[in-house]
Write a protein that holds these residues in place. Structure first.
Motif, PDB file in Angstrom:
ATOM      1  N   ARG A  33     -94.402 -93.651  72.386  1.00 22.31           N
ATOM      2  CA  ARG A  33     -94.987 -92.352  72.716  1.00 22.31           C
ATOM      3  C   ARG A  33     -94.526 -91.905  74.098  1.00 22.31           C
ATOM      4  NH1 ARG A  33     -98.512 -95.832  70.352  1.00 22.31           N
ATOM      5  NH2 ARG A  33     -99.896 -95.088  68.695  1.00 22.31           N
ATOM      6  N   VAL A  34     -94.180 -90.624  74.214  1.00 16.15           N
ATOM      7  CA  VAL A  34     -93.790 -90.048  75.494  1.00 16.15           C
ATOM      8  C   VAL A  34     -94.415 -88.668  75.632  1.00 16.15           C
ATOM      9  CG1 VAL A  34     -91.891 -89.372  77.013  1.00 16.15           C
ATOM     10  CG2 VAL A  34     -91.544 -91.195  75.343  1.00 16.15           C
TER      11      VAL A  34
ATOM     12  N   LEU B 244     -92.408 -87.524  70.810  1.00 14.16           N
ATOM     13  CA  LEU B 244     -92.343 -86.694  72.013  1.00 14.16           C
ATOM     14  C   LEU B 244     -93.467 -85.660  71.973  1.00 14.16           C
ATOM     15  CD1 LEU B 244     -88.493 -86.008  72.264  1.00 14.16           C
ATOM     16  CD2 LEU B 244     -89.837 -87.745  73.474  1.00 14.16           C
ATOM     17  N   ASP B 245     -94.496 -85.906  72.761  1.00 12.58           N
ATOM     18  CA  ASP B 245     -95.648 -85.004  72.782  1.00 12.58           C
ATOM     19  C   ASP B 245     -95.424 -83.888  73.809  1.00 12.58           C
ATOM     20  OD1 ASP B 245     -98.073 -84.004  72.080  1.00 12.58           O
ATOM     21  OD2 ASP B 245     -99.264 -85.546  73.098  1.00 12.58           O
ATOM     22  N   GLU B 246     -96.079 -82.745  73.563  1.00 12.16           N
ATOM     23  CA  GLU B 246     -96.008 -81.568  74.443  1.00 12.16           C
ATOM     24  C   GLU B 246     -94.561 -81.166  74.710  1.00 12.16           C
ATOM     25  OE1 GLU B 246     -98.532 -79.960  74.719  1.00 12.16           O
ATOM     26  OE2 GLU B 246    -100.066 -81.453  74.260  1.00 12.16           O
TER      27      GLU B 246
ATOM     28  N   SER C 169     -91.949 -84.794  67.085  1.00 13.19           N
ATOM     29  CA  SER C 169     -92.370 -84.086  68.293  1.00 13.19           C
ATOM     30  C   SER C 169     -93.636 -83.294  68.001  1.00 13.19           C
ATOM     31  CB  SER C 169     -91.258 -83.159  68.798  1.00 13.19           C
ATOM     32  OG  SER C 169     -90.790 -82.313  67.757  1.00 13.19           O
ATOM     33  N   ALA C 170     -94.330 -82.938  69.070  1.00 13.15           N
ATOM     34  CA  ALA C 170     -95.591 -82.209  68.909  1.00 13.15           C
ATOM     35  C   ALA C 170     -95.748 -81.221  70.046  1.00 13.15           C
ATOM     36  CB  ALA C 170     -96.771 -83.179  68.888  1.00 13.15           C
TER      37      ALA C 170
ATOM     38  N   LYS D  40    -102.837 -84.522  66.884  1.00 11.60           N
ATOM     39  CA  LYS D  40    -101.411 -84.512  66.525  1.00 11.60           C
ATOM     40  C   LYS D  40    -100.813 -85.926  66.573  1.00 11.60           C
ATOM     41  CE  LYS D  40    -100.316 -81.307  69.599  1.00 11.60           C
ATOM     42  NZ  LYS D  40    -101.661 -80.898  70.098  1.00 11.60           N
ATOM     43  N   GLU D  41    -101.202 -86.698  67.585  1.00 11.62           N
ATOM     44  CA  GLU D  41    -100.658 -88.051  67.699  1.00 11.62           C
ATOM     45  C   GLU D  41    -101.097 -88.925  66.528  1.00 11.62           C
ATOM     46  OE1 GLU D  41    -100.774 -91.833  70.801  1.00 11.62           O
ATOM     47  OE2 GLU D  41    -100.920 -89.794  71.590  1.00 11.62           O
TER      48      GLU D  41
END
Length: 456
Positions: free
Chosen positions: A209-210, A253-255, A293-294, A189-190
């Motif tokens: 990235r966060v 914004l991951d997860e 976001s992911a 995803k990233e």
């Protein structure tokens, strides 16, 4: 329209076959000599199957003339299915030609029903192979065009699913709308977020990235929005938050699905107003940020369970990109293996077979880690399946041949040839096809080769 060409010097046999095919609604043509038959093949692209005799001269029963005709047809049309008409005296030669790529043989006298069934099956298969070949060639051209026009950030893929997703990703990259990337952990995803940033109008801006889901509530506000000195114990200088760091660029914004209810409320407030305040300050701040976001969470389910805010979901999900798990895009496995091994070592045929059967529950990340392990633990130049440290037997789902179905891709053929050092016989066995069928695919894709003396 597809057409069957009958080549036989016996007019009675030719007439009988023509009548049989015509009654079944199968378009057909007839000629009495190899020379005439080859001329028809050269000039009629609609011919999709040939029924040929094995002898064309009175007193000749060796089958030599049939073999010569078969070879000349093969030189002209590698993929053209050929059914041999044989007497029992030429049965052994017919079997040899089957091994060399003939589709089937019929013995005199033939069974009408079986012959029609064979013709229908072969013509349907030939049509399917042609469609698959055209689709594979079109996909390869589309991917080349995409890589020429856009920065794909080294993304490795071969599957149709990924081609469609990447096409959509670069299409939405030029806008500034929020994008939600969904898919299982480790699926990449990233990397898709990087592709969007690289092809956006703010590609020169920062890409921050966060891992939003890993931030505890007491740190989330300071991490995202910043903090002034004295806002919490030990802070003696201004802390710039991730939103400010991403000003003029992209915030990833991951997860996001794991963010707490408090964190979701704070994020929604910023998205609604476009303003935020550093922790310990009452001064509103603004910045221009593209939000991507992911999540691996099923957000609609989380909304129904009360674990995720519906209003935040619609703020984030203007465009959704669904990244499928690696098990759903098996054409990507070999190219990814090739990339992660970096050309340092090759794979044995049995290793390729077993790695393609494995379902890769950890997706691309698991595959990359398994390759790192194999490179570290194996001292051999050829890696075996056990070097990857996977429970391959438990993970096996189907054979390599069933994964390849009818038509292996160009990249798959090139990779299998590479790991077999160009030995056609070994590569063909691994691909689940005859040497002649592999030669035909190589000719279609323009892959150069030289037959070894044992394969002449």
């Amino acid at each position: 329209m597809s057409k069957v060409l009958i080549i036989d010097d016996n007019p009675s046999i030719g007439s009988a076959l023509q009548m049989l095919l015509t009654l079944q609604g199968i378009d057909n043509d007839y000629c009495v000599s190899p020379t005439e038959g080859l001329e028809r093949i050269d000039n009629d692209a609609s011919i999709s199957l040939v029924i040929q005799d094995m002898n064309f001269s009175e007193g000749e029963n060796s089958g030599r003339q049939g073999r010569e005709l078969f070879s000349k047809i093969r030189q002209r049309r590698q993929d053209l299915p050929i059914i041999l008409i044989t007497a029992w005296t030429q049965l052994e030669m017919a079997v040899e030609l089957i091994k060399e790529g003939a589709a089937d043989y019929i013995a005199k006298p033939w069974d009408d029903a079986k012959l029609i069934a064979t013709i229908n099956n072969l013509m349907a298969l030939e049509s399917l192979q042609r469609e698959q070949m055209q689709r594979a060639n079109a996909q390869q051209l589309a991917q080349q065009d995409l890589r020429q026009q856009y920065d794909l950030c080294g993304l490795i893929y071969q599957s149709e699913q990924m081609q469609s997703l990447v096409e959509l990703a670069v299409k939405v990259a030029r806008s500034d709308v929020p994008v939600l990337i969904t898919g299982p952990n480790g699926s990449g995803k990233e990397k898709i977020a990087e592709v969007i940033q690289a092809n956006s109008q703010i590609s020169d801006g920062p890409f921050v990235r966060v891992n939003a889901g890993a931030l505890p509530d007491e740190l989330l506000e300071a991490e995202l929005f910043g903090a002034e000195p004295g806002a919490y114990t030990g802070l003696t200088k201004t802390r710039v938050g991730r939103f400010e760091s991403a000003d003029g660029g992209t915030l990833f914004l991951d997860e996001i699905g794991n963010m707490s209810a408090s964190g979701q409320a704070k994020l929604l407030r910023v998205l609604q107003s476009g303003e935020f305040e550093r922790l310990g300050s009452s001064q509103p701040r603004r910045c221009t940020v593209r939000l991507i976001s992911a999540t691996n969470t099923d957000l609609p389910d989380a909304i129904r369970d009360g674990a995720f805010r519906e209003d935040l979901f619609y703020r984030l999900n203007v465009i959704e990109l669904r990244l499928p798990p690696l098990a759903e895009r098996q054409d990507d496995i070999l190219p990814l293996l090739h990339r992660f091994l970096g050309g340092q070592k090759n794979l044995s045929p049995s290793a390729v077979d077993r790695l393609l059967q494995y379902p890769w529950p950890g997706n691309v990340r698991q595959l990359e880690n398994a390759c790192k392990r194999a490179l570290l633990v194996s001292g051999a130049d050829i890696l075996e399946a056990d070097d990857f440290g996977l429970d391959l037997e438990a993970g096996a789902q189907s054979s390599m041949q069933s994964r390849m179905q009818v038509e292996p891709t160009r990249q798959m053929i090139e990779y299998v040839l590479q790991i077999n050092c160009g030995v056609i016989a070994q590569a063909a066995r691994q691909l689940g096809m005859s040497r002649q069928a592999l030669y035909r695919r190589m000719d279609k894709y323009g892959i150069s080769y030289q037959k070894s003396s044992s394969e002449q």
